[in-house]
Structures are given as structure tokens and as C-alpha cells.
Design a protein around this motif. Structure first.
Motif, PDB file in Angstrom:
ATOM      1  N   MET A 189       0.819  -1.206  -0.175  1.00  0.00           N
ATOM      2  CA  MET A 189       0.006   0.001   0.086  1.00  0.00           C
ATOM      3  C   MET A 189       1.031   1.219   0.096  1.00  0.00           C
ATOM      4  N   SER A 190       0.651   2.070  -0.929  1.00  0.00           N
ATOM      5  CA  SER A 190       1.438   3.285  -1.107  1.00  0.00           C
ATOM      6  C   SER A 190       0.919   4.425  -0.120  1.00  0.00           C
ATOM      7  N   LYS A 191       1.451   5.525   0.049  1.00  0.00           N
ATOM      8  CA  LYS A 191       0.792   6.630   0.966  1.00  0.00           C
ATOM      9  C   LYS A 191       1.789   7.581   0.392  1.00  0.00           C
ATOM     10  N   ASN A 192       1.371   8.852   1.097  1.00  0.00           N
ATOM     11  CA  ASN A 192       2.091  10.202   1.268  1.00  0.00           C
ATOM     12  C   ASN A 192       2.769  10.297   2.400  1.00  0.00           C
ATOM     13  N   TYR A 193       4.039  10.631   2.372  1.00  0.00           N
ATOM     14  CA  TYR A 193       4.660  10.966   3.598  1.00  0.00           C
ATOM     15  C   TYR A 193       4.731  12.316   4.091  1.00  0.00           C
ATOM     16  N   LYS A 194       4.580  12.527   5.361  1.00  0.00           N
ATOM     17  CA  LYS A 194       4.625  13.915   5.849  1.00  0.00           C
ATOM     18  C   LYS A 194       5.767  14.189   6.877  1.00  0.00           C
ATOM     19  N   LEU A 195       6.462  15.444   6.647  1.00  0.00           N
ATOM     20  CA  LEU A 195       7.492  15.869   7.356  1.00  0.00           C
ATOM     21  C   LEU A 195       7.289  16.922   8.031  1.00  0.00           C
ATOM     22  N   TYR A 225       5.951  19.363   5.179  1.00  0.00           N
ATOM     23  CA  TYR A 225       6.193  18.884   3.459  1.00  0.00           C
ATOM     24  C   TYR A 225       5.511  17.339   3.511  1.00  0.00           C
ATOM     25  N   ILE A 226       5.001  17.358   2.206  1.00  0.00           N
ATOM     26  CA  ILE A 226       4.236  16.109   1.959  1.00  0.00           C
ATOM     27  C   ILE A 226       5.063  15.548   0.722  1.00  0.00           C
ATOM     28  N   PHE A 227       5.326  14.492   0.860  1.00  0.00           N
ATOM     29  CA  PHE A 227       6.390  13.756  -0.100  1.00  0.00           C
ATOM     30  C   PHE A 227       5.244  12.601  -0.859  1.00  0.00           C
ATOM     31  N   LYS A 228       4.997  12.864  -2.191  1.00  0.00           N
ATOM     32  CA  LYS A 228       3.980  12.031  -2.768  1.00  0.00           C
ATOM     33  C   LYS A 228       4.581  11.272  -4.030  1.00  0.00           C
ATOM     34  N   LEU A 229       5.621  11.062  -3.974  1.00  0.00           N
ATOM     35  CA  LEU A 229       6.455  10.251  -5.188  1.00  0.00           C
ATOM     36  C   LEU A 229       5.933   8.866  -5.284  1.00  0.00           C
ATOM     37  N   GLU A 230       5.600   8.208  -4.162  1.00  0.00           N
ATOM     38  CA  GLU A 230       5.202   6.615  -4.032  1.00  0.00           C
ATOM     39  C   GLU A 230       3.883   6.822  -4.658  1.00  0.00           C
ATOM     40  N   GLN A 231       2.795   7.725  -4.520  1.00  0.00           N
ATOM     41  CA  GLN A 231       1.603   7.654  -5.052  1.00  0.00           C
ATOM     42  C   GLN A 231       1.458   8.042  -6.419  1.00  0.00           C
ATOM     43  N   ILE A 252      13.369  10.534  -1.516  1.00  0.00           N
ATOM     44  CA  ILE A 252      12.475  11.430  -1.966  1.00  0.00           C
ATOM     45  C   ILE A 252      10.880  10.895  -1.641  1.00  0.00           C
ATOM     46  N   ILE A 253      10.793   9.380  -1.783  1.00  0.00           N
ATOM     47  CA  ILE A 253       9.396   9.000  -1.183  1.00  0.00           C
ATOM     48  C   ILE A 253       9.374   9.000   0.257  1.00  0.00           C
ATOM     49  N   THR A 254      10.130   9.166   1.028  1.00  0.00           N
ATOM     50  CA  THR A 254       9.790   8.891   2.252  1.00  0.00           C
ATOM     51  C   THR A 254      10.193  10.285   3.182  1.00  0.00           C
ATOM     52  N   GLY A 255      10.806  11.373   2.529  1.00  0.00           N
ATOM     53  CA  GLY A 255      11.037  12.402   2.969  1.00  0.00           C
ATOM     54  C   GLY A 255      12.246  12.449   4.045  1.00  0.00           C
ATOM     55  N   ASP A 301       3.630  18.103  -7.394  1.00  0.00           N
ATOM     56  CA  ASP A 301       3.101  16.828  -7.567  1.00  0.00           C
ATOM     57  C   ASP A 301       3.972  15.965  -6.819  1.00  0.00           C
ATOM     58  N   ILE A 302       4.963  16.140  -6.668  1.00  0.00           N
ATOM     59  CA  ILE A 302       6.157  15.144  -6.053  1.00  0.00           C
ATOM     60  C   ILE A 302       6.494  15.612  -4.397  1.00  0.00           C
TER      61      ILE A 302
END
Length: 85
Positions: free
Chosen positions: A1-7, A14-20, A46-49, A72-73
Motif C-alpha cells: 500500500m502506498s501513501k504520502n509521507y509527511k515531514l 512537507y508532503i512527499f507524494k512520489l510513491e503515490q 524522496i519517497i519517504t522524506g 506533484d512530488i
């Protein structure tokens, strides 16, 4: 399951959205790595922040390849209670 990562940062986050994006476009991280000539560890960060700075040349390659915008990323959201001087 992919998700956005928040830092979380001091004045926002920051929200990292590459995985999605990769999931939506059905692109594996290995394919992205090969096609953009980008190191696997760099993409994972970049995916996980889990990074300190972002290489604008890497982001440009990813945006070109994925046909997307920087926001978008990775996206920065300032805190709502930020004081304006």
C-alpha cells in the motif's frame, strides 16, 4: 500500500507524494531508477522524506519523466497560524 509521507517542520510541513505517483502510473521504483539514471537511495529518500536537501536536477528529471509538476512530488504546507510581519 502506498501513501504520502509527511515531514513536520517548524513553520509547516512537507508532503512527499512520489510513491503515490508511481502507483498511479504503474511504474516501479526500479524502472524509475533505470529510466532516469537516479540512484535508488535518492529515490527512496524522496519517497519517504528522509532527506536534508533536494537536488533540483533530480527533481527536474523526475518531473520530465513523470510529466508532472514539482508540487506533484513534494509540497510544502505552511502553518495556518503563521504571523505575517
Amino acid at each position: 500500500m502506498s501513501k504520502n509521507y509527511k515531514l513536520n517542520m517548524e513553520n509547516g510541513y512537507y508532503i512527499f507524494k512520489l510513491e503515490q505517483i508511481l502507483k498511479n502510473k504503474n511504474i516501479s521504483i526500479n524502472k524509475l531508477m533505470r529510466d532516469t539514471n537516479t540512484d535508488f537511495k535518492v529515490l527512496k529518500r524522496i519517497i519517504t522524506g528522509d532527506l536534508v536537501r533536494i537536488d533540483i536536477f533530480v527533481i527536474a528529471r523526475l518531473c520530465d519523466y513523470l510529466n508532472c509538476q514539482i508540487t506533484d512530488i513534494v509540497e510544502y504546507i505552511p502553518n495556518e497560524n503563521k504571523k505575517i510581519s
